[in-house]
Structures are given as C-alpha cells and as structure tokens.
Write an enzyme that holds these catalytic residues in place. Structure first.
Site, short mmCIF file in Angstrom:
data_model
loop_
_atom_site.label_atom_id
_atom_site.label_comp_id
_atom_site.label_asym_id
_atom_site.label_seq_id
_atom_site.Cartn_x
_atom_site.Cartn_y
_atom_site.Cartn_z
N PRO A 1 -7.87 9.16 -2.55
CA PRO A 1 -9.06 7.86 -1.86
C PRO A 1 -9.83 7.40 -2.43
O PRO A 1 -11.03 6.40 -2.32
CB PRO A 1 -8.89 8.66 0.07
CG PRO A 1 -8.05 10.31 -0.29
CD PRO A 1 -7.11 9.95 -2.03
N GLU B 1 -5.66 18.14 -0.32
CA GLU B 1 -7.27 18.10 0.26
C GLU B 1 -7.33 16.89 -1.42
O GLU B 1 -8.75 16.94 -1.38
CB GLU B 1 -8.44 19.54 0.23
CG GLU B 1 -8.42 20.05 1.44
CD GLU B 1 -7.97 18.95 2.28
OE1 GLU B 1 -9.10 17.82 2.75
OE2 GLU B 1 -6.80 18.76 3.12
N ARG C 1 7.41 -6.58 -9.50
CA ARG C 1 7.01 -7.98 -9.24
C ARG C 1 6.81 -8.42 -10.46
O ARG C 1 7.44 -9.92 -10.41
CB ARG C 1 7.07 -8.89 -8.10
CG ARG C 1 5.49 -8.08 -7.09
CD ARG C 1 5.63 -8.07 -5.98
NE ARG C 1 6.25 -9.41 -5.51
CZ ARG C 1 5.46 -10.65 -5.87
NH1 ARG C 1 4.35 -10.72 -6.65
NH2 ARG C 1 5.83 -11.51 -5.14
N ASP D 1 1.19 -17.03 -5.45
CA ASP D 1 0.96 -15.73 -4.40
C ASP D 1 -0.66 -15.60 -4.03
O ASP D 1 -1.17 -16.28 -4.61
CB ASP D 1 1.54 -14.44 -4.75
CG ASP D 1 3.31 -14.00 -5.04
OD1 ASP D 1 4.07 -15.11 -4.00
OD2 ASP D 1 3.40 -12.88 -5.17
CL1 6GU Z 1 -3.98 6.69 -3.20
N1 6GU Z 1 -4.39 8.58 -1.40
C1 6GU Z 1 -4.71 8.61 -0.25
N2 6GU Z 1 -3.98 10.63 0.45
N3 6GU Z 1 -4.69 8.29 0.55
C2 6GU Z 1 -5.15 6.94 0.28
C3 6GU Z 1 -4.71 6.32 -0.76
C4 6GU Z 1 -4.47 7.01 -2.20
N4 6GU Z 1 -5.70 4.79 -0.84
C5 6GU Z 1 -5.80 4.86 0.23
N5 6GU Z 1 -6.40 5.44 1.05
#
Ligand code: 6GU
Length: 238
Positions: free
Chosen positions: A89, A116, A154, A169
């Site tokens: 994230p 974590e 794709r 797209d």
């Molecule tokens: Cl790549 N990993 C995690 N754990 N949460 C996320 C993410 C990735 N992308 C958005 N939220």
C-alpha cells in the site's frame, strides 16, 4: 513474457489463472506464470518467514533472508533481466501506463507482502518498483498481484482476440477517458430502448455519439482524467 509470483499463499492463484483469457494465454504460450511459495526459502525447520518488528508494534514483518534469497534464486536461473515489483500500500499507484510498461518487459517478478510489511532491507537490496493498486488496505499483495497480472497479460500481443479492443479501452492511449455505454440485443427490454443512433447504421453519427458520451461521463465521474487536471480522483459524492 514470463511472470514469477512470490507469495506465502500460492494456493490463491490456480483458480484465477485457470480461467478465461489468462488460461488461454498460458495455454497458447503467450505468457508463462510461475507461482512460488516463499516458505521454500525459509532457513529454519519451522519455515519462519516473518518476525516481530524491532521497536515494537502490532503485527509481523516479512524477514529479509527468505525474500532476498528467493529473488536471487529466480534471477540466477533467468536468461533475461528480471524486473522486480513489490506490492505494497506504500507503493506508487498502479495505472494503465504502468501496465503498458510492465507488458514490455520479458520477465517480471511480483513480490506479495503480508503482515505489517517488509523488512526495509528487502527494499534497499532489491530496489524493486513498489506498486499499490489503490487507496485502501488489503490483507496482502496477492489480490493486487492478480490485478497486475490481469492488466498486463491482456496487453501482450495475441492475447485479446481482437487487437483493437485494448486500444479503445478506458485509460489507454492518449485520450484517458471513460468508455461510452454499450448495448446488445434485444432492442427493447422492460420499456428501455437502445438509443436510436446506434441502430441508424450511420457510422459517423455513431462515432460522434460515442465520443460525446465518453466526454460527458468522464467530466461527471473522473474530471481528474481530463487534460490539465490534478491526478486525484474526484469525490464520488456529487
Ligand atoms: Cl499492493 N497491498 C496491500 N496489502 N494493500 C493494498 C495494495 C497492495 N494496494 C492497495 N492496497
């Protein structure tokens, strides 16, 4: 193209890879996807791949040795350079341009995090491209890896039946606009009719209508995609 996936949950992948477009692309040899269990590279009998964070705090952190050594093992066996992507994230936001860039690589390795996060030395040593699929928290990188695989595969020439379809797209090419509405038979359903123009056979008029619908939809929903806008999505509540 070859895609390797490193994960603590390899069993999540076969169902997804075994269906539809992905399955066909793999069968046709257009892409090779290999999923590896990170625990294979654990050093101890109990196959430990995570540990408590120094400094305290909740959750567990992925250990440096199994991750670095698994990536090295895959690199040693590869003929071409392996582009390493770490799914987190904290990463840069994954988008269509990133998918296009990854699709041009011959080897991509997707590292899925859990717990974590990763020991920072994994990032220091491997210098991966860190990617996130959006502003929300998932339990791990596995679903994000599937998203990346889906978007990338794709784009590989020959994967889509009709090579044109990926250029039209939303988000592809320069236009970065949402797609217009589509209709198929029947012409009428519960009193709802297909727009007359689409039945007219006038290709010029149809193209104009589609263009105008794309513009309007993009303005209403994703003004951030329009030229000169910031890259933040607009609020969903009008
Ligand atoms: Cl790549 N990993 C995690 N754990 N949460 C996320 C993410 C990735 N992308 C958005 N939220």
């Amino acid at each position: 193209m070859r895609i390797d996936v490193l994960t603590l949950f390899p069993a999540m992948f076969p169902g997804y890879l075994g269906q539809s477009l992905l399955c066909k692309a793999i069968e046709q040899g257009l892409v090779d996807v290999q999923v590896h269990d990170l625990r294979t590279w654990a050093r101890d009998k109990r196959q430990t791949v995570d540990d408590r964070p120094f400094g305290g705090g909740p959750g567990m952190v992925l250990k440096v040795e199994p991750v670095v050594e698994s990536v090295e093992a895959i690199r040693v066996m590869a003929d071409d350079p392996v582009h390493v992507v770490l799914l987190t994230p904290q990463g840069h936001r994954f988008d269509q341009a990133t998918a296009e860039r990854l699709a041009s690589q011959s080897r991509v390795l997707l590292l899925c995090g859990r717990y974590e996060g990763f020991d920072q030395r994994i990032i220091d040593l491997l210098q991966p491209e860190e990617l996130s699929i959006g502003d929300y928290v998932l339990n791990g990188g596995e679903v994000a890896a599937m998203v990346v695989i889906d978007a990338v595969v794709r784009l590989i020439p020959g994967v889509l039946g009709d090579d044109r379809s990926c250029h039209e797209d939303s988000f592809s090419g320069e236009s970065r606009r949402l797609e217009h509405e589509q209709y198929t038979r029947p012409r009428e359903y519960r009193g709802l009719n297909v727009p007359e123009v689409l039945l007219s056979g006038d290709h010029g008029k149809i193209a104009d209508w589609r263009e105008q619908r794309s513009d309007q939809k993009t303005r209403e929903r994703r003004a951030d995609l329009l030229p000169g806008q910031s890259c933040e999505p607009t609020d969903r509540i009008p």
